[in-house]
Design a protein around this motif. Structure first.
Motif, PDB file in Angstrom:
ATOM      1  N   ASN A 197      -0.482 -33.239  -5.355  1.00  0.00           N
ATOM      2  CA  ASN A 197      -0.092 -32.358  -6.446  1.00  0.00           C
ATOM      3  C   ASN A 197       0.658 -33.062  -7.566  1.00  0.00           C
ATOM      4  O   ASN A 197       1.632 -32.552  -8.107  1.00  0.00           O
ATOM      5  CB  ASN A 197       0.739 -31.180  -5.926  1.00  0.00           C
ATOM      6  CG  ASN A 197      -0.102 -30.212  -5.137  1.00  0.00           C
ATOM      7  OD1 ASN A 197      -1.293 -30.431  -4.969  1.00  0.00           O
ATOM      8  ND2 ASN A 197       0.493 -29.147  -4.660  1.00  0.00           N
ATOM      9  N   LEU A 198       0.168 -34.246  -7.906  1.00  0.00           N
ATOM     10  CA  LEU A 198       0.733 -34.929  -9.070  1.00  0.00           C
ATOM     11  C   LEU A 198       0.022 -34.417 -10.315  1.00  0.00           C
ATOM     12  O   LEU A 198      -1.116 -33.946 -10.237  1.00  0.00           O
ATOM     13  CB  LEU A 198       0.516 -36.437  -8.951  1.00  0.00           C
ATOM     14  CG  LEU A 198       1.064 -37.104  -7.692  1.00  0.00           C
ATOM     15  CD1 LEU A 198       0.770 -38.593  -7.728  1.00  0.00           C
ATOM     16  CD2 LEU A 198       2.565 -36.875  -7.564  1.00  0.00           C
ATOM     17  N   VAL A 199       0.721 -34.523 -11.452  1.00  0.00           N
ATOM     18  CA  VAL A 199       0.041 -34.249 -12.720  1.00  0.00           C
ATOM     19  C   VAL A 199      -0.760 -35.501 -13.035  1.00  0.00           C
ATOM     20  O   VAL A 199      -0.223 -36.531 -13.406  1.00  0.00           O
ATOM     21  CB  VAL A 199       1.053 -33.932 -13.831  1.00  0.00           C
ATOM     22  CG1 VAL A 199       0.332 -33.625 -15.120  1.00  0.00           C
ATOM     23  CG2 VAL A 199       1.913 -32.759 -13.417  1.00  0.00           C
ATOM     24  N   LYS A 200      -2.070 -35.407 -12.848  1.00  0.00           N
ATOM     25  CA  LYS A 200      -2.896 -36.617 -12.805  1.00  0.00           C
ATOM     26  C   LYS A 200      -2.872 -37.407 -14.094  1.00  0.00           C
ATOM     27  O   LYS A 200      -2.967 -38.621 -14.081  1.00  0.00           O
ATOM     28  CB  LYS A 200      -4.332 -36.229 -12.465  1.00  0.00           C
ATOM     29  CG  LYS A 200      -4.476 -35.679 -11.066  1.00  0.00           C
ATOM     30  CD  LYS A 200      -5.924 -35.597 -10.690  1.00  0.00           C
ATOM     31  CE  LYS A 200      -6.107 -35.135  -9.264  1.00  0.00           C
ATOM     32  NZ  LYS A 200      -5.614 -33.742  -9.063  1.00  0.00           N
ATOM     33  N   ARG A 201      -2.769 -36.720 -15.210  1.00  0.00           N
ATOM     34  CA  ARG A 201      -2.873 -37.436 -16.486  1.00  0.00           C
ATOM     35  C   ARG A 201      -1.536 -37.960 -16.973  1.00  0.00           C
ATOM     36  O   ARG A 201      -1.475 -38.673 -17.964  1.00  0.00           O
ATOM     37  CB  ARG A 201      -3.485 -36.539 -17.553  1.00  0.00           C
ATOM     38  CG  ARG A 201      -4.888 -36.178 -17.218  1.00  0.00           C
ATOM     39  CD  ARG A 201      -5.497 -35.291 -18.252  1.00  0.00           C
ATOM     40  NE  ARG A 201      -6.718 -34.712 -17.749  1.00  0.00           N
ATOM     41  CZ  ARG A 201      -7.870 -35.370 -17.692  1.00  0.00           C
ATOM     42  NH1 ARG A 201      -7.950 -36.601 -18.121  1.00  0.00           N
ATOM     43  NH2 ARG A 201      -8.948 -34.787 -17.206  1.00  0.00           N
TER      44      ARG A 201
END
Lengths: 520, 269
Positions: free
Chosen positions: B89-93
């Motif tokens: 659940n990381l903010v991928k960008r």
């Protein structure tokens, strides 16, 4: 496990339901002969009676609409005939292939439909598709005729389009001209002869000089049967012109109208010798002399040399195309900017995952979606027509039209981007103890920026492309001059506009895809 | 200290995810929750910090009932409880550093975070957390450029930024291969021991449970069907094992390294 087994059971049940071969249809009491007969009376009726309701309605609808359209086309082909039969005969004589094909097609389809109804009842297995191939074939024949498709015309008329096409494809002759030097000399001629003819020109060694002999004569004229009686032949002698240069001969009548002389359908011209001299004969031309100006009149014959010198001049079409192209690009840009700004708030209202909270927001969601879909389904060209009525001709109308359409299109794309964000990061940011606003800023916004930028650039691309044609209906931009040039049959000038559109669109396509590739 | 009392969760569609779940977690424990997918492990973990609202029951965290907390209080509770996820659940960008800094949001003035500002101390803390996780050199990469194991370390670093007293780990190694699973769990164990952070972790692999757990709770269809210490689970028989997981469960050998003599069980549910 029991649960597993149960699941397998339901799966099997579902499979059963999906496969039409396993459906047991309720037995119809209607015998096959009757269902066939009913379908022969009214197409599809037999099918409906034996429970093939969908098939029945499709067959009825197709055959019914075919007959209606067939009658309509016959009526168009032979509307002067008094009754249907003579109309049919007339139409048959005008378009034999079409009429015969359709007549047989529809009859065959009708009979087949009856047999189909009979066979479905009699036999369990039957071919479901074949009859619809015929339906489609008949519709295709109708479509061919309604669309007035005419490959013969397309081929035979092709040569006529070569000139405009070549001008559009290579319009640059109209884009530039050279500065020209005009060298000319005149000689006076009296017509009709009599009285005192004007004296021959005086020779001047430094100036071009044109001598006409004789200096009086008769113009060409028409006799009672409109046959041309040629006028007096005049010998022209030119001196002191530019050597080896094409020289045109012009006629100037007493009221000052100039026209280039034609003889045997060709413009009269001569090429000077190395000393700049020429000698030639011309017949005095036909002029329609108004009755009020009867009597003796002085005409002039003029030898003219036009030669390009130095500097290139940019023509009006090119200047106009450049300025209108700039206008077009800005129209697209501004419409996109307005579209983006206005569609961001709308897109939040149109995102289901944000609006599913309560029934009030859900109603807002549905209303927003409906409005967006309506606006989006109306082409920008039509919005431009409305905007032209609203704010008048010009780029502003085009901007309004494009903005309207952009808002709707972008709102839809943006809201879909919002709907498809990954909920994981939202959960994770919430779990850190962040506020609602912080969650949106750190989990939602970063996910939305790439699609937002991507869609916005894509829209800019579309808007510039649209603004090139929105001028066709008066919305400003390059389309505005394009449609004018086409209507004036000035294909070269139109070609310049087309070139600019093509170059701009290609460049923009490349730039926008490049930006999107780098960002996303 | 956390104690769950008679927790019930019924979803809007009527699914009973948790049925009267009660247990206590002492400070410093490495408690592992086992059970098949759909047994309610994730729901249970998310109820503790109320990412999912429990329907009934109490969650007592250091003497306070979390279920009663208003939104301000809830945020205070949440920032004491770090959470890591199966899919990271990381903010991928966003960059790795920014993802880690997000763990500080609970402590940051909301107005300052509006303009994307973190204090120098926070930034140094983030670098320290990344250094501890061994991925300091990746700080300025985009999160989705990292491998799965590295992404999970970013997730743990983010949780550590909260200075948590407890970490909830929802299947933290289910998306990783067995070798990485050991590294990540080893790292969690280190945090658990060195920083005395309680860990609540749901897991699939029995060998990992046997290796790391100080205590184990087994869930099945939303009910607690097994309670045991780390010792108990290491001596667990096949019968007990099947009781938790159901008859179809079978032992599968997995290990960080085939030469290492660890009996692994994978549950095929």
């Amino acid at each position: 496990m029991a649960k597993e087994v149960e699941q397998k059971n339901t799966k099997a049940k579902r499979k059963k339901r999906k496969n039409p071969a396993l459906i047991k249809k309720p037995e119809s009491r209607v015998p096959g002969e009757l269902s066939g007969l009913l379908s022969l009376l009214i197409p599809g009726l037999g099918h409906i009676v034996i429970g093939e309701i969908g098939r029945g309605f499709i067959l009825f609808g197709s055959i019914f609409s075919m007959i209606l359209m067939f009658v309509w086309r016959i009526e168009l082909l032979a509307h002067l005939e008094p009754n249907l039969l003579s109309m049919y005969n007339k139409a048959l004589s005008r378009r034999p292939v079409f009429i015969l094909l359709l007549t047989f097609g529809i009859i065959l389809l009708w009979l087949w439909n009856a047999w189909d109804a009979y066979r479905i009842r009699k036999k369990r297995e039957y071919n479901r598709i074949k009859i619809f191939i015929l339906v489609i074939a008949v519709f295709f024949v109708l479509g061919w005729q309604i669309g007035e498709i005419n490959p013969y015309k397309m081929i035979t008329r092709f040569p006529e389009t070569l000139t405009p096409i070549s001008r559009v494809l290579w319009p640059w002759k109209a884009a530039f001209t050279h500065k020209t030097l005009r060298v000319s000399a005149k000689a006076a001629i009296l017509a009709p002869p009599g009285g005192n003819p004007p004296p021959p020109s005086v020779e001047n060694p430094n100036k071009p000089y044109l001598l006409a002999e004789p200096t009086s004569g008769n113009l060409s004229r028409l006799d009672e049967n409109y046959k041309m009686i040629p006028g007096t032949t005049i010998t022209l002698t030119g001196k002191n012109f530019k050597p080896d240069t094409k020289t045109e001969i012009w006629w100037i009548d007493p009221i000052g109208n100039k026209f280039q002389l034609r003889q045997n359908g060709k413009y009269v011209s001569v090429i000077t010798d190395e000393k700049g001299s020429f000698k030639m004969k011309v017949i005095m031309p036909y002029r329609l002399i108004p009755p009020s100006s009867k009597g003796k009149m002085i005409h002039h014959v003029e030898a003219v040399q036009v030669s390009p010198v130095g500097g290139v001049i940019i023509n009006e079409p090119l200047k106009l195309a450049v300025s209108r192209m700039v206008e077009t690009i800005f129209m697209g840009m501004i419409a996109t900017l307005f579209g983006i700004i206005l569609s961001i708030p709308v897109s939040f209202l149109a995102a289901r995952n944000l609006m599913a909270g309560s029934w009030v927001t859900l109603i807002i969601y549905y209303i927003t979606r409906t409005i967006i879909n309506i606006i989006r389904s109306i082409e920008p060209l039509i919005w431009a027509l409305i905007a032209v009525v609203w704010v008048g001709l010009g780029p502003f109308a085009g901007i309004i039209a494009l903005t309207f359409h952009s808002i709707a299109a972008l709102s839809k794309l943006y809201s879909e981007a919002i709907e498809s964000i990954d909920p994981g990061p939202i959960e994770a940011i919430q779990a850190t103890g962040a506020t609602h606003l912080q969650t949106i800023l750190y989990a939602v916004v970063p996910q939305m920026i790439p699609p937002f930028i991507s869609f916005s650039i894509y829209r800019w691309d579309i808007n510039v492309r649209m603004s090139t044609v929105i001028g066709l209906v008066g919305g400003g931009g390059i389309g505005f001059i394009l449609v004018q040039y086409i209507r004036l049959l000035d294909y070269r000038a139109a070609g310049i506009a087309v070139w600019f559109i093509a170059i701009t669109v290609a460049l923009l396509d490349y730039i926008s895809s490049e930006i999107r590739r780098r960002i996303v | 200290m956390l104690s769950i009392k008679n927790l019930v969760k019924i979803y809007d569609d009527g699914t009973e995810a948790l049925k009267d779940v009660s247990f206590d977690v002492d400070d410093g424990e490495f408690l592992i929750i086992i059970g098949l997918s759909g047994s309610g492990k994730s729901t249970l973990l998310r109820c503790i910090n109320r990412l999912i609202e429990p329907t009934e029951g109490q969650i007592i965290w250091n003497g306070e009932d979390v279920t009663e907390a208003d939104s301000n209080h809830l945020r205070e509770v949440r920032r004491q409880i770090g959470m890591i996820f199966q899919h990271f659940n990381l903010v991928k960008r966003s960059s790795v550093l920014k993802n880690v800094l997000a763990g500080r949001l609970g402590y940051t003035n909301p107005m300052l975070s509006l303009i994307n500002r973190f204090s120098q101390a926070d930034i140094e803390m983030a670098y320290e957390a990344l250094r501890r996780a061994g991925i300091e050199d990746q700080a300025h990469k985009r999160a989705d450029e990292l491998s799965g194991g590295q992404q999970q370390r970013v997730g743990i670093a983010r949780a550590l930024m909260q200075n948590p007293k407890m970490i909830l780990a929802d299947e933290p190694v289910a998306s990783l291969d067995p070798v990485l699973a050991h590294t990540i769990l080893g790292y969690l164990e280190k945090i658990n021991k060195e920083d005395n952070i309680t860990v609540l972790c749901s897991l699939h692999y029995l060998d990992l449970v046997q290796r790391y757990a100080t205590r184990v709770i087994g869930l099945r269809n939303g009910k607690v069907v097994y309670r045991g210490s780390g010792e108990d689970i290491r001596k667990m028989t096949d019968e007990e094992f099947k009781q938790i997981y159901g008859e179809e469960a079978e032992r599968v050998r997995v290990g960080p390294d085939s030469s290492e003599d660890v009996d692994g069980e994978k549950i095929n549910g």
